[in-house]
Design an enzyme around this catalytic site. Sequence first.
Site, mmCIF file in Angstrom:
data_model
loop_
_atom_site.group_PDB
_atom_site.id
_atom_site.type_symbol
_atom_site.label_atom_id
_atom_site.label_comp_id
_atom_site.label_asym_id
_atom_site.label_seq_id
_atom_site.Cartn_x
_atom_site.Cartn_y
_atom_site.Cartn_z
ATOM 1 N N LEU A 30 0.840 -1.211 0.000
ATOM 2 C CA LEU A 30 0.000 0.000 0.000
ATOM 3 C C LEU A 30 0.871 1.256 0.000
ATOM 4 C CD1 LEU A 30 -2.917 0.967 -0.016
ATOM 5 C CD2 LEU A 30 -2.847 1.058 2.486
ATOM 6 N N ASN A 56 1.977 3.764 19.096
ATOM 7 C CA ASN A 56 2.926 4.484 18.243
ATOM 8 C C ASN A 56 2.281 4.765 16.876
ATOM 9 O OD1 ASN A 56 5.281 5.573 17.214
ATOM 10 N ND2 ASN A 56 6.432 3.665 17.168
ATOM 11 N N ILE A 84 18.124 18.872 15.887
ATOM 12 C CA ILE A 84 17.723 17.814 16.815
ATOM 13 C C ILE A 84 18.484 16.519 16.565
ATOM 14 C CG2 ILE A 84 15.697 16.568 17.724
ATOM 15 C CD1 ILE A 84 15.834 19.598 18.336
ATOM 16 N N GLY A 85 19.193 16.430 15.458
ATOM 17 C CA GLY A 85 20.050 15.256 15.266
ATOM 18 C C GLY A 85 20.101 14.753 13.854
ATOM 19 N N SER A 86 18.949 14.312 13.316
ATOM 20 C CA SER A 86 19.019 13.711 11.985
ATOM 21 C C SER A 86 18.998 14.784 10.901
ATOM 22 C CB SER A 86 17.878 12.718 11.777
ATOM 23 O OG SER A 86 16.634 13.342 11.915
ATOM 24 N N ARG A 96 3.966 5.768 6.275
ATOM 25 C CA ARG A 96 5.213 5.542 7.013
ATOM 26 C C ARG A 96 5.061 4.407 8.023
ATOM 27 N NH1 ARG A 96 9.461 8.737 4.952
ATOM 28 N NH2 ARG A 96 8.523 10.648 4.192
ATOM 29 N N HIS A 148 15.256 15.516 24.191
ATOM 30 C CA HIS A 148 14.362 16.040 23.149
ATOM 31 C C HIS A 148 13.031 15.312 23.237
ATOM 32 C CE1 HIS A 148 12.597 16.926 19.300
ATOM 33 N NE2 HIS A 148 12.591 15.642 18.999
ATOM 34 N N HIS A 157 7.473 19.042 9.891
ATOM 35 C CA HIS A 157 6.548 18.056 9.328
ATOM 36 C C HIS A 157 6.156 18.375 7.907
ATOM 37 C CE1 HIS A 157 6.196 17.795 13.701
ATOM 38 N NE2 HIS A 157 6.111 16.496 13.473
ATOM 39 N N CYS A 181 12.020 18.972 15.527
ATOM 40 C CA CYS A 181 12.386 17.548 15.595
ATOM 41 C C CYS A 181 13.474 17.322 14.548
ATOM 42 C CB CYS A 181 11.133 16.710 15.330
ATOM 43 S SG CYS A 181 11.381 14.929 15.483
HETATM 44 C C1 LIG Z 1 9.945 9.596 15.105
HETATM 45 N N1 LIG Z 1 9.032 8.532 14.971
HETATM 46 C C2 LIG Z 1 9.432 7.250 15.143
HETATM 47 C C3 LIG Z 1 8.570 6.366 15.768
HETATM 48 N N2 LIG Z 1 8.912 5.101 15.963
HETATM 49 C C4 LIG Z 1 10.124 4.698 15.568
HETATM 50 N N3 LIG Z 1 10.503 3.434 15.784
HETATM 51 N N4 LIG Z 1 10.994 5.504 14.958
HETATM 52 C C5 LIG Z 1 10.682 6.792 14.722
HETATM 53 O O1 LIG Z 1 11.499 7.515 14.151
HETATM 54 N N5 LIG Z 1 7.378 6.785 16.185
HETATM 55 C C6 LIG Z 1 6.979 8.140 16.122
HETATM 56 C C7 LIG Z 1 7.607 8.801 14.970
HETATM 57 C C8 LIG Z 1 6.975 8.306 13.730
HETATM 58 N N6 LIG Z 1 7.577 8.876 12.625
HETATM 59 C C9 LIG Z 1 8.080 8.192 11.574
HETATM 60 C C10 LIG Z 1 8.669 8.972 10.619
HETATM 61 C C11 LIG Z 1 9.181 8.388 9.492
HETATM 62 C C12 LIG Z 1 9.101 7.012 9.334
HETATM 63 C C13 LIG Z 1 9.652 6.463 8.086
HETATM 64 O O2 LIG Z 1 10.004 7.223 7.228
HETATM 65 N N7 LIG Z 1 9.729 5.167 7.912
HETATM 66 C C14 LIG Z 1 10.250 4.642 6.683
HETATM 67 C C15 LIG Z 1 11.119 3.447 6.964
HETATM 68 C C16 LIG Z 1 12.344 3.815 7.746
HETATM 69 C C17 LIG Z 1 13.304 2.652 7.798
HETATM 70 O O3 LIG Z 1 13.221 1.814 8.664
HETATM 71 N N8 LIG Z 1 14.164 2.564 6.852
HETATM 72 C C18 LIG Z 1 15.089 1.478 6.694
HETATM 73 C C19 LIG Z 1 14.617 0.570 5.593
HETATM 74 C C20 LIG Z 1 14.409 1.369 4.365
HETATM 75 C C21 LIG Z 1 13.691 0.617 3.266
HETATM 76 O O4 LIG Z 1 12.484 0.587 3.214
HETATM 77 N N9 LIG Z 1 14.473 0.075 2.366
HETATM 78 C C22 LIG Z 1 13.933 -0.421 1.158
HETATM 79 C C23 LIG Z 1 15.045 -0.343 0.121
HETATM 80 C C24 LIG Z 1 15.595 1.074 0.045
HETATM 81 C C25 LIG Z 1 15.674 1.613 -1.336
HETATM 82 O O5 LIG Z 1 16.122 0.916 -2.241
HETATM 83 O O6 LIG Z 1 15.325 2.803 -1.501
HETATM 84 C C26 LIG Z 1 13.475 -1.840 1.367
HETATM 85 O O7 LIG Z 1 13.901 -2.478 2.346
HETATM 86 O O8 LIG Z 1 12.640 -2.264 0.573
HETATM 87 C C27 LIG Z 1 16.473 2.038 6.347
HETATM 88 O O9 LIG Z 1 16.629 3.246 6.205
HETATM 89 O O10 LIG Z 1 17.415 1.253 6.273
HETATM 90 C C28 LIG Z 1 9.112 4.264 5.771
HETATM 91 O O11 LIG Z 1 9.409 4.149 4.571
HETATM 92 O O12 LIG Z 1 7.983 4.089 6.199
HETATM 93 C C29 LIG Z 1 8.534 6.226 10.297
HETATM 94 C C30 LIG Z 1 8.014 6.832 11.453
HETATM 95 N N1 LIG Z 2 17.487 12.639 17.158
HETATM 96 C C1 LIG Z 2 16.268 12.246 16.494
HETATM 97 C C2 LIG Z 2 15.061 12.609 17.287
HETATM 98 C C3 LIG Z 2 13.767 12.320 16.625
HETATM 99 S S1 LIG Z 2 12.441 12.380 17.697
HETATM 100 C C4 LIG Z 2 16.207 12.912 15.137
HETATM 101 O O1 LIG Z 2 16.772 13.982 15.004
HETATM 102 O O2 LIG Z 2 15.617 12.370 14.220
HETATM 103 ZN ZN LIG Z 3 11.532 14.415 17.645
#
Ligand SMILES: CN1c2c(nc(N)[nH]c2=O)NC[C@@H]1CNc1ccc(C(=O)N[C@@H](CCC(=O)N[C@@H](CCC(=O)N[C@@H](CCC(=O)O)C(=O)O)C(=O)O)C(=O)O)cc1
Ligand SMILES: N[C@@H](CCS)C(=O)O
Ligand SMILES: [Zn+2]
Length: 784
Positions: free
Chosen positions: A25, A130, A455-457, A539, A665, A718, A750
Amino acid sequence: MTAATTPLPNATILGYPRIGRRRELKRAVESYWKGATSEAELRATAAELRTATRARLVELGLPALGGAVPESFSFYDQVLDATLALGAIPHRFADVAAREGASDLDVYFALARGDENHQPLEMTKWFDTNYHYSVPEIDERTPFAANAAALVEQVAEARAQGVDSRPVLVGPVTYLLLAKASDEAGGGFKPIDRLDEVVAVYAELLSALAAAGAAWVQLDEPALISDSLPTTRDETLALVERAYRELGSAAERPAILLTAPYGDSSRVLARLGALPAEAVQADLVRGALPEGSLADGSLARAFEGTQLVAGVVDGRNIWRTDLRTAFARVEELQRAGIAAVVGTSNNLQHVPHDVADESKLDARLKSWLAFADQKVEQAVVLARGLAEGAAAIEDELAASERVLADRAAAPGVRVDAIRARTAAVGGADRSRVSEGERREAQRSLGIPQLATTTIGSFPQTGEIRRARAAFTRGEIDRQAYDGFLREEIERVIRLQEEIGLDILVHGEAERNDMVQYFAEHLDGFAVTEHGWVQSYGTRATRPSILWGDVSRPAPITVEWSAYAQSLTDRIVKGMLTGPVTILAWSFVRDDQPLADTAAQVALALRDEIDDLVDAGIRIVQVDEPALRELLPLDADRQAAYLDWSVGAFRLATGGASPEVQIHTHLCYSEFGEIIDAVDGLDADVTSIEAARSRMDVVEPLGEHGYSRGIGPGVYDIHSPRVPSVEEQAELIRIAASRIPGEQLWVNPDCGLKTRGYEETVASLTNLVRAARTVRESALATSGR
Ligand SMILES: CN1c2c(nc(N)[nH]c2=O)NC[C@@H]1CNc1ccc(C(=O)N[C@@H](CCC(=O)N[C@@H](CCC(=O)N[C@@H](CCC(=O)O)C(=O)O)C(=O)O)C(=O)O)cc1
Ligand SMILES: N[C@@H](CCS)C(=O)O
Ligand SMILES: [Zn+2]
């Protein structure tokens, strides 16, 4: 009324993951957003996913007839679905809805994501999960008009497949209690004031569903179990009674399953049983039955003619259910004369699809786990026991006992050395010298007033994710991947120097996720390949599995932070995720109190801070964005939670010497109600999300006499929108009018990982200019 006479079969679930086993999806929706596929193609993919889900549930044993298969698909969010079904489009989006050729889906995604002329609906946490929902905006003039098209389409699609499905909708009371008053609302207006009108629209939706042939509908009312809403629990119950008496009396409607997931409904359950809903669900994992109500027959009386869906299979974690205990609970209900249905504690949207998809997990660990498909199988086994007697499922009950025994005895689950260390922790380990002494000691850091930082990233670009994916697949080796990350760090450091930020970060390019990354480097954790769980919209995250005692075999972040620091004369902040957030965003062992597990994680982080400091890092940020999220919805349990969670943070940071500045943070939530706890963290500096609420959070801090450093976010990360210098300066000024300037830091809300570089550079450049502007005007006014 035409409520179905077919009762629910004796197993059901409240909902199933909708993102697809391989996040189909996400890919389909994002491709539609990019314009690479048409709406028809997106709809076709969605229909395929729904069809596959129904087929899978039937295959797993949920009966096809009798409405046991929940229809819980969503393109983005279930609360947003309800907004569309109610036609409750906020006025500020009226132009989008009126646009020629605009489809329901265009309006839907415009509300979710905004566009160049519209801020999106706000997003906030769904109860204590979450998962984030899009907050409805309601005022006195918000239109309400039933739009059952999407629901009816799904019912018809299921029937064509030979499945009787049960549409799932957020109930009217929960919908309005989670809504906010729009900016146009008059003073004193509350969305719940419009309950009667909204209930009338739900009645129309129910009538349309009945006409489409739906035998059952599920209305979720988790508001019933929460103390964190604008109404008290008694008031919520009264509202639910009012709403469901009305809905129950509707002329044409499906049978209603009213659910109370995510917590304890024992105080209200008997009253719910007496409502004109044909079935009521109670979360019996987090909650209980009313005390003594089986023995004295009161629950059976309340549930006469009403089925009770006993949520005994935990929908919030991934551990196999203790089937013997669960069976005893449902059998007890049955013996008491209650028409019991085996159910899950909540919608399974919070767990991944299927353990069988995990080819790399240790086989022994795997045997302890149940994702959504296994939870369904477990509910079906228990239901068979109800129908055929305990003897019929004795093999499964015995197997479940063996799993639990194996888990308890497995190496790594209890490690003596780790337990000895946590047992030896004393109050002194959680305390640093006084805040005043630390402030003195930290003067040597030379931090200016209104210091600017992030904030870091920094943006997690496609290039970074592709490099990581290539490394994971073995296409590039560790040396090449590390080299790539070093180049990335150097680029980010130079960029921050050019922009003129005061305190730098290394950018977190090495992290797939702020929790998973740490889990991958700590003993006691496992990570999944495909265990995706929706976080919001498209996400998702892969929550790690914390299965054993936690320890840190080797330093985790030190190499990256030290390298970043070696490149610059400015201070680079070390960057860690705190113990509470690591637990909140993982699936955590359920065989000991969270407090004990948190202490183990805290000690591992404490060692990491020691090593960072030894490597020359002078500021360490320990993120706790989930501190508020884990706050129990039940007010009676909040104090104990705050005690152990704050204690864990202090244990992680308590070993830092006075001259080391500890930052934390917080984001994603309202922190106003836990300000004492934020203060209790005893961090030297706290950055907090504030831009979207125009610094509202700063007011209570000011009133509270908050004396530490504080960085209320001035840039809403955001959205890709670039906030101007003046806009950010204005927010800094508002903050400075509430908190003394010497305590203030200037930073975004953030991390920047979801942003692109173009808007990041422009926004941070403006942020630095805004801080300078305010500093200069303050100097000018003070005549210095
Ligand atoms: C800050 N937040 C978070 C929460 N929970 C967490 N565990 N972590 C958090 O950061 N909860 C509250 C908030 C929620 N916010 C978010 C914000 C953004 C995302 C997000 O963007 N998620 C991505 C996946 C991130 C990830 O794990 N990436 C991995 C795997 C990447 C991937 O999908 N790879 C592909 C191949 C890549 C390519 O060829 O381009 C694959 O495997 O198929 C990584 O970076 O290695 C998302 O896409 O949804 C989530 C919560
Ligand atoms: N250090 C993290 C905090 C996210 S809540 C970042 O900058 O992504
Ligand atoms: Zn944050």
